[in-house]
Design an enzyme around this catalytic site. Structure first.
Site, short mmCIF file in Angstrom:
data_model
loop_
_atom_site.label_atom_id
_atom_site.label_comp_id
_atom_site.label_asym_id
_atom_site.label_seq_id
_atom_site.Cartn_x
_atom_site.Cartn_y
_atom_site.Cartn_z
N GLY A 242 119.48 37.32 59.45
CA GLY A 242 120.08 35.74 58.67
C GLY A 242 119.97 34.41 59.28
O GLY A 242 120.28 33.45 58.21
N TYR A 322 110.81 33.88 44.66
CA TYR A 322 111.92 33.02 44.62
C TYR A 322 112.11 31.36 44.12
O TYR A 322 112.77 30.33 45.56
CB TYR A 322 112.63 33.23 46.57
N CYS A 349 96.99 38.00 37.70
CA CYS A 349 96.82 37.16 35.74
C CYS A 349 98.40 37.53 35.54
O CYS A 349 98.97 37.81 34.94
CB CYS A 349 96.18 38.17 35.37
N GLU A 350 99.51 36.35 36.21
CA GLU A 350 100.65 35.94 36.06
C GLU A 350 101.13 34.67 36.02
O GLU A 350 100.31 34.14 37.40
CB GLU A 350 101.33 36.85 36.39
N1 LLP Z 1 120.87 43.54 57.95
C1 LLP Z 1 120.33 43.19 57.00
C2 LLP Z 1 121.05 44.07 56.58
C3 LLP Z 1 119.60 42.19 55.98
O1 LLP Z 1 119.90 43.50 54.88
C4 LLP Z 1 118.95 41.93 56.41
C5 LLP Z 1 118.19 40.89 55.35
C6 LLP Z 1 118.80 41.77 57.95
C7 LLP Z 1 119.27 41.71 58.63
C8 LLP Z 1 117.57 40.59 58.74
O2 LLP Z 1 118.05 39.46 57.37
P1 LLP Z 1 116.85 37.90 58.75
O3 LLP Z 1 117.98 37.75 59.87
O4 LLP Z 1 115.69 38.26 58.15
O5 LLP Z 1 117.58 36.66 56.99
N2 LLP Z 1 112.46 38.54 51.20
C9 LLP Z 1 113.75 37.26 51.68
C10 LLP Z 1 114.86 38.09 52.21
C11 LLP Z 1 115.93 39.67 52.54
C12 LLP Z 1 116.67 39.63 53.21
C13 LLP Z 1 117.08 41.09 52.81
N3 LLP Z 1 117.70 41.53 54.68
C14 LLP Z 1 113.27 36.66 51.01
O6 LLP Z 1 111.93 36.29 51.37
O7 LLP Z 1 113.62 35.44 51.83
#
Ligand code: LLP
Length: 422
Positions: A242, A322, A349-350
């Site tokens: 995160g 997003y 096409c969106e």
């Molecule tokens: N662990 C779990 C259980 C997760 O669900 C995620 C991300 C991570 C780790 C890694 O999180 P990060 O360090 O990358 O924030 N597609 C979205 C982000 C979705 C994140 C989903 N889970 C975007 O493009 O911002």
């Protein structure tokens, strides 16, 4: 980490490490994902330094970028992996990962995925519901093994990020309500085919403040005290992923800004022996990649100016999904072209097919643009919508470039489809 280090501007031309981006566009075509090996290494080292001398495991969140070359790079540097599907398990094993450094998250693990992860011998299942706990216990029993588990608890903290990527609130589908966790842990104790090894949470993504992590940690400490009273001894504490990156002007915390207080707090609470597991995705890869695209057409309408490029929402979905903001820079500066305000859009096409809006850019047809901070959730979320072959991916190391995924061919997109005989 900001992209400037690995994607420097030299003599007015944007480079990936030591290679001018126009060279890569000529050689591999566009749209093209370009990753910098040095940037992957730098990002990794920040975590490595922050855990030096501690018991910790950094598990790369595979969903952020699952190219085998990227996974292999992290594997070589000593990473573990956080997976969310049988497909990601197959990928990390193909990239040479040690299964005993793999944790498996996700609310909907299917039986075949659980079986394959047990067979591989993963470090831990992050269990997200009572029903999953039962399924896992049954499968492990059938297979005659003991499966290692954590409960992913939902600490009900607000990560103050985009609602689609916030996961630690009560109303999210993720994890087990922290108040229900003690009884579910007691239930797990009853299963001879399960071994409790940890506790897990993940509160969201693109988090730019450590306060929500520390709030979650306090709640986990209270839970761990309860578990100790119940005779449950944990080996690790997984705080998920995160940590945010800089897309525009954010100043996200460094790994050490998060980890230093976590280690201190654990030691103060008499839990210094617990291994700390993290699951960073974006912060390891986000600013290690750009999406290179070429301007196909410039279209000036009464209301707006559109730069129609050869990349689209199928290549980089984040803006459409997003309203995410990505930096967009011309690859070659040309002083003679006047700056105007452009919406950078794709051919799909969106109306949602845009990559950037209201950008002051000097543009001419045929120009190359780099869409920045595209290393995380870029290619991995891409699709073939509009029967568009997915982009090629290139890894750059100094003056060398490696095609780590060729562009898909159009024929391959429908090669497995069948027209019924009648
Ligand atoms: N662990 C779990 C259980 C997760 O669900 C995620 C991300 C991570 C780790 C890694 O999180 P990060 O360090 O990358 O924030 N597609 C979205 C982000 C979705 C994140 C989903 N889970 C975007 O493009 O911002």
């Amino acid at each position: 980490m900001s992209p400037e280090h690995s994607f420097p501007l030299r003599n007015g031309v944007l480079h990936a490490e030591d290679i001018p981006l126009p060279e890569l566009a000529d050689r591999y075509g566009t749209p093209l994902y370009v990753y910098s090996r040095a940037a992957l290494q730098t990002a990794w080292q920040r975590y490595e330094r922050a855990v030096a001398g501690r018991s910790a495991l950094i598990c790369f969140g595979v969903k952020a970028n699952s190219n085998l070359a990227v996974l292999h790079e992290f594997q070589r540097m000593g990473a573990g992996f956080d997976i969310v599907s049988g497909g990601e398990l197959a990928r990390v094993l193909a990239a040479g990962a040690r299964a005993d450094r793999v944790v498996f998250s996700g609310v909907g693990k299917q039986s075949w995925e659980i079986r394959e992860a047990i067979t591989a011998g993963i470090k831990c299942f992050n269990v997200e519901s009572a029903a999953e706990l039962d399924r896992l216990a049954d499968i492990a029993h059938e297979m005659g093994v003991v499966a290692p588990i954590s409960l992913r608890v939902n600490p009900d903290v607000d990560a103050r990020t985009h609602p689609y990527i916030s996961t630690g609130l009560k109303e999210n589908k993720f994890g087990v309500d922290i108040h229900q966790a003690p009884s579910l842990y007691r239930q797990a104790l009853q299963h001879a085919s399960l071994k409790i090894v940890g506790v897990d949470c993940h509160i969201g993504s693109q988090i730019t403040d450590i306060a929500p992590y520390l709030d979650a940690l306090e709640k986990l400490l209270t839970l761990i005290d309860r578990l100790i009273d119940d005779g449950i001894r944990l080996e690790h504490l997984d705080l998920g992923g995160g940590l945010g990156i800089r897309y525009a002007d954010e100043t996200p915390p460094e790994p050490a800004d998060l980890l230093d207080p976590v280690f201190l707090r654990l030691a103060a609470h008499g839990l210094g022996h617990l291994q700390v597991v993290l699951e960073p995705g974006r912060s390891l890869v986000g600013n290690a990649g750009v999406l290179l695209t070429r301007v196909e057409y410039l279209k000036r309408t009464e209301a707006r100016n559109f730069a129609i490029v050869d990349a689209a929402m199928n290549d980089l979905m984040r803006p459409a999904l997003y309203e995410a903001w990505h930096g967009v820079v011309p690859v070659e500066a040309r002083a003679s072209t006047p700056t105007e305000t452009w919406d950078v859009v794709g051919p799909i096409c969106e109306s949602g097919d845009w990559l950037a809006r209201n950008r002051a850019l000097p543009l001419e047809q045929g120009d190359l643009l780099a869409i920045l901070s595209a290393g995380a959730y870029g290619f991995s979320m891409s699709s073939q919508y509009n029967t568009r072959p997915r982009a090629a991916e290139v890894l750059v190391d100094g003056q060398d470039s490696y095609l780590v995924r060729p562009r898909e061919s159009t024929r391959a997109l429908f090669a497995s489809e069948r027209i019924p005989k009648r």
